[in-house]
Design a protein around this motif. Sequence first.
Motif, PDB file in Angstrom:
ATOM      1  N   GLU A   1     -11.934  59.226 -29.406  1.00 11.32           N
ATOM      2  CA  GLU A   1     -11.700  57.624 -30.329  1.00 11.32           C
ATOM      3  C   GLU A   1     -11.122  58.375 -31.731  1.00 11.32           C
ATOM      4  O   GLU A   1      -9.539  57.425 -32.382  1.00 11.32           O
ATOM      5  CB  GLU A   1     -12.108  56.864 -30.955  1.00 11.32           C
ATOM      6  N   THR A   2     -10.926  59.282 -32.597  1.00  8.66           N
ATOM      7  CA  THR A   2     -10.737  59.321 -33.688  1.00  8.66           C
ATOM      8  C   THR A   2      -9.255  60.021 -33.724  1.00  8.66           C
ATOM      9  O   THR A   2      -8.213  59.253 -34.365  1.00  8.66           O
ATOM     10  CB  THR A   2     -11.406  60.658 -34.675  1.00  8.66           C
ATOM     11  N   GLU A   3      -8.391  60.829 -32.627  1.00  4.71           N
ATOM     12  CA  GLU A   3      -7.197  60.626 -32.329  1.00  4.71           C
ATOM     13  C   GLU A   3      -6.354  59.305 -32.159  1.00  4.71           C
ATOM     14  O   GLU A   3      -5.408  59.279 -31.919  1.00  4.71           O
ATOM     15  CB  GLU A   3      -6.750  61.495 -31.498  1.00  4.71           C
ATOM     16  N   MET A   4      -7.235  58.283 -31.511  1.00  3.04           N
ATOM     17  CA  MET A   4      -6.506  56.730 -31.290  1.00  3.04           C
ATOM     18  C   MET A   4      -6.827  56.073 -32.063  1.00  3.04           C
ATOM     19  O   MET A   4      -5.357  56.002 -32.854  1.00  3.04           O
ATOM     20  CB  MET A   4      -7.370  56.455 -29.845  1.00  3.04           C
ATOM     21  N   GLU A   5      -7.005  56.363 -33.545  1.00  2.00           N
ATOM     22  CA  GLU A   5      -7.178  55.549 -34.206  1.00  2.00           C
ATOM     23  C   GLU A   5      -6.182  56.006 -35.665  1.00  2.00           C
ATOM     24  O   GLU A   5      -5.217  55.313 -36.449  1.00  2.00           O
ATOM     25  CB  GLU A   5      -8.725  55.535 -35.360  1.00  2.00           C
ATOM     26  N   LEU A   6      -5.701  57.623 -35.293  1.00  2.00           N
ATOM     27  CA  LEU A   6      -5.077  58.826 -36.419  1.00  2.00           C
ATOM     28  C   LEU A   6      -3.368  57.538 -35.971  1.00  2.00           C
ATOM     29  O   LEU A   6      -2.426  57.378 -36.522  1.00  2.00           O
ATOM     30  CB  LEU A   6      -5.445  59.594 -36.036  1.00  2.00           C
ATOM     31  N   GLN A   7      -3.331  57.846 -34.375  1.00  2.00           N
ATOM     32  CA  GLN A   7      -1.981  57.014 -34.094  1.00  2.00           C
ATOM     33  C   GLN A   7      -1.866  55.845 -34.539  1.00  2.00           C
ATOM     34  O   GLN A   7      -0.840  55.589 -34.377  1.00  2.00           O
ATOM     35  CB  GLN A   7      -2.717  57.748 -32.616  1.00  2.00           C
ATOM     36  N   LEU A   8      -2.762  54.979 -34.310  1.00  2.00           N
ATOM     37  CA  LEU A   8      -2.637  54.033 -34.377  1.00  2.00           C
ATOM     38  C   LEU A   8      -2.397  53.600 -36.145  1.00  2.00           C
ATOM     39  O   LEU A   8      -1.356  52.581 -36.740  1.00  2.00           O
ATOM     40  CB  LEU A   8      -3.957  52.512 -34.136  1.00  2.00           C
ATOM     41  N   TYR A   9      -3.116  54.438 -37.303  1.00  2.00           N
ATOM     42  CA  TYR A   9      -2.458  53.894 -38.565  1.00  2.00           C
ATOM     43  C   TYR A   9      -1.307  54.679 -38.686  1.00  2.00           C
ATOM     44  O   TYR A   9      -0.899  53.472 -39.271  1.00  2.00           O
ATOM     45  CB  TYR A   9      -3.606  54.930 -39.379  1.00  2.00           C
ATOM     46  N   ARG A  10      -0.484  56.052 -37.378  1.00  2.00           N
ATOM     47  CA  ARG A  10       0.493  55.934 -37.936  1.00  2.00           C
ATOM     48  C   ARG A  10       1.637  54.994 -37.203  1.00  2.00           C
ATOM     49  O   ARG A  10       2.635  54.600 -38.424  1.00  2.00           O
ATOM     50  CB  ARG A  10       1.036  57.250 -37.008  1.00  2.00           C
ATOM     51  N   GLU A  11       1.635  54.380 -36.385  1.00  3.91           N
ATOM     52  CA  GLU A  11       2.032  53.239 -36.257  1.00  3.91           C
ATOM     53  C   GLU A  11       2.356  52.193 -36.372  1.00  3.91           C
ATOM     54  O   GLU A  11       2.628  51.850 -37.554  1.00  3.91           O
ATOM     55  CB  GLU A  11       1.563  52.664 -34.260  1.00  3.91           C
ATOM     56  N   TYR A  12       0.942  51.586 -37.615  1.00  2.77           N
ATOM     57  CA  TYR A  12       0.874  51.070 -38.676  1.00  2.77           C
ATOM     58  C   TYR A  12       1.897  51.033 -39.640  1.00  2.77           C
ATOM     59  O   TYR A  12       2.640  49.725 -40.193  1.00  2.77           O
ATOM     60  CB  TYR A  12      -0.866  50.254 -38.745  1.00  2.77           C
ATOM     61  N   ARG A  13       1.642  52.314 -40.498  1.00  2.00           N
ATOM     62  CA  ARG A  13       2.478  52.526 -40.784  1.00  2.00           C
ATOM     63  C   ARG A  13       4.551  52.796 -40.809  1.00  2.00           C
ATOM     64  O   ARG A  13       4.748  52.480 -42.005  1.00  2.00           O
ATOM     65  CB  ARG A  13       2.154  54.259 -41.526  1.00  2.00           C
ATOM     66  N   ASP A  14       4.362  53.133 -39.517  1.00  2.00           N
ATOM     67  CA  ASP A  14       5.613  52.573 -39.249  1.00  2.00           C
ATOM     68  C   ASP A  14       6.541  51.235 -39.036  1.00  2.00           C
ATOM     69  O   ASP A  14       7.754  51.282 -39.448  1.00  2.00           O
ATOM     70  CB  ASP A  14       5.791  53.390 -37.759  1.00  2.00           C
ATOM     71  N   VAL A  15       5.613  50.504 -38.631  1.00  2.00           N
ATOM     72  CA  VAL A  15       5.885  48.756 -38.624  1.00  2.00           C
ATOM     73  C   VAL A  15       5.949  48.347 -39.463  1.00  2.00           C
ATOM     74  O   VAL A  15       6.476  46.301 -39.503  1.00  2.00           O
ATOM     75  CB  VAL A  15       5.336  48.707 -36.952  1.00  2.00           C
ATOM     76  N   VAL A  16       4.898  48.227 -40.514  1.00  2.00           N
ATOM     77  CA  VAL A  16       4.063  46.746 -41.754  1.00  2.00           C
ATOM     78  C   VAL A  16       5.832  46.932 -42.171  1.00  2.00           C
ATOM     79  O   VAL A  16       5.997  45.872 -42.540  1.00  2.00           O
ATOM     80  CB  VAL A  16       3.343  47.883 -42.355  1.00  2.00           C
ATOM     81  N   ARG A  17       6.760  47.750 -42.382  1.00  2.00           N
ATOM     82  CA  ARG A  17       8.022  46.822 -43.295  1.00  2.00           C
ATOM     83  C   ARG A  17       8.876  46.166 -42.473  1.00  2.00           C
ATOM     84  O   ARG A  17       9.446  45.329 -42.939  1.00  2.00           O
ATOM     85  CB  ARG A  17       8.952  48.396 -43.275  1.00  2.00           C
ATOM     86  N   MET A  18       8.520  45.636 -41.518  1.00  2.00           N
ATOM     87  CA  MET A  18       9.011  44.878 -40.638  1.00  2.00           C
ATOM     88  C   MET A  18       8.391  43.817 -40.154  1.00  2.00           C
ATOM     89  O   MET A  18       9.253  42.573 -40.124  1.00  2.00           O
ATOM     90  CB  MET A  18       8.991  45.541 -39.013  1.00  2.00           C
ATOM     91  N   PHE A  19       7.277  43.341 -40.672  1.00  2.00           N
ATOM     92  CA  PHE A  19       6.276  41.948 -40.782  1.00  2.00           C
ATOM     93  C   PHE A  19       6.961  41.552 -42.400  1.00  2.00           C
ATOM     94  O   PHE A  19       6.657  42.330 -43.447  1.00  2.00           O
ATOM     95  CB  PHE A  19       5.546  42.451 -40.470  1.00  2.00           C
ATOM     96  N   THR A  20       5.995  40.442 -42.393  1.00  2.00           N
ATOM     97  CA  THR A  20       5.753  39.314 -43.476  1.00  2.00           C
ATOM     98  C   THR A  20       4.893  38.849 -44.616  1.00  2.00           C
ATOM     99  O   THR A  20       4.179  38.930 -45.557  1.00  2.00           O
ATOM    100  CB  THR A  20       7.362  37.731 -43.717  1.00  2.00           C
ATOM    101  N   TYR A  21       3.655  39.033 -42.881  1.00  2.00           N
ATOM    102  CA  TYR A  21       2.105  39.066 -43.468  1.00  2.00           C
ATOM    103  C   TYR A  21       1.080  39.779 -42.932  1.00  2.00           C
ATOM    104  O   TYR A  21       1.631  40.255 -41.535  1.00  2.00           O
ATOM    105  CB  TYR A  21       2.240  37.485 -43.403  1.00  2.00           C
ATOM    106  N   VAL A  22       0.070  40.064 -43.153  1.00  2.00           N
ATOM    107  CA  VAL A  22      -0.649  40.069 -42.918  1.00  2.00           C
ATOM    108  C   VAL A  22      -1.945  39.085 -42.798  1.00  2.00           C
ATOM    109  O   VAL A  22      -2.401  38.543 -43.512  1.00  2.00           O
ATOM    110  CB  VAL A  22      -1.308  40.979 -43.702  1.00  2.00           C
ATOM    111  N   VAL A  23      -2.367  39.171 -41.091  1.00  2.00           N
ATOM    112  CA  VAL A  23      -3.458  38.308 -41.630  1.00  2.00           C
ATOM    113  C   VAL A  23      -4.517  39.034 -40.399  1.00  2.00           C
ATOM    114  O   VAL A  23      -4.983  39.817 -40.073  1.00  2.00           O
ATOM    115  CB  VAL A  23      -2.945  37.407 -40.062  1.00  2.00           C
ATOM    116  N   GLU A  24      -6.172  38.171 -41.518  1.00  2.00           N
ATOM    117  CA  GLU A  24      -7.179  38.936 -40.713  1.00  2.00           C
ATOM    118  C   GLU A  24      -7.957  37.927 -40.014  1.00  2.00           C
ATOM    119  O   GLU A  24      -7.868  37.375 -41.127  1.00  2.00           O
ATOM    120  CB  GLU A  24      -7.714  40.299 -41.706  1.00  2.00           C
ATOM    121  N   THR A  25      -8.870  38.190 -39.033  1.00  2.00           N
ATOM    122  CA  THR A  25      -9.270  37.504 -38.962  1.00  2.00           C
ATOM    123  C   THR A  25     -11.142  37.834 -38.554  1.00  2.00           C
ATOM    124  O   THR A  25     -11.172  39.578 -38.997  1.00  2.00           O
ATOM    125  CB  THR A  25      -9.559  36.728 -37.448  1.00  2.00           C
ATOM    126  N   GLU A  26     -11.802  37.418 -38.174  1.00  2.00           N
ATOM    127  CA  GLU A  26     -13.096  38.313 -37.879  1.00  2.00           C
ATOM    128  C   GLU A  26     -13.273  39.648 -36.819  1.00  2.00           C
ATOM    129  O   GLU A  26     -14.131  39.998 -36.975  1.00  2.00           O
ATOM    130  CB  GLU A  26     -14.356  37.698 -37.638  1.00  2.00           C
TER     131      GLU A  26
END
Length: 106
Positions: free
Chosen positions: A10-35
């Motif tokens: 699970e720790t490795e999966m979370e790290l991979q997800l964070y790296r993917e987020y870091r790579d794709v964030v510049r492609m988007f305009t908004y951050v949306v957070e729900t519960e």
Amino acid sequence: MSAEDLERYETEMELQLYREYRDVVRMFTYVVETERRFYLANDVTVTPHREEDDVWFEVQLRDAWVWDMYRPARFVANVRVLTFRDVNVEELTAEDQAPPFLETKA
């Protein structure tokens, strides 16, 4: 599989997800957070609905990315979220969308 192996996975999966987020964030305009979820999107519409004493929100996202390590495909064309809880929508700044610094290996 031991509890330690599962935690390491699970720790490795979370790290991979964070790296993917870091790579794709510049492609988007908004951050949306729900519960329940965290999204990146290029188009967001939040519509409040009132029924008697209750208020709920309908959130429409287009061209989105979903923060969910258990989803095999995180890019989604359209998302519709219905919630009675708070919805946070933030517009990303140019600084937020800047490419990450190159990582150096020691």
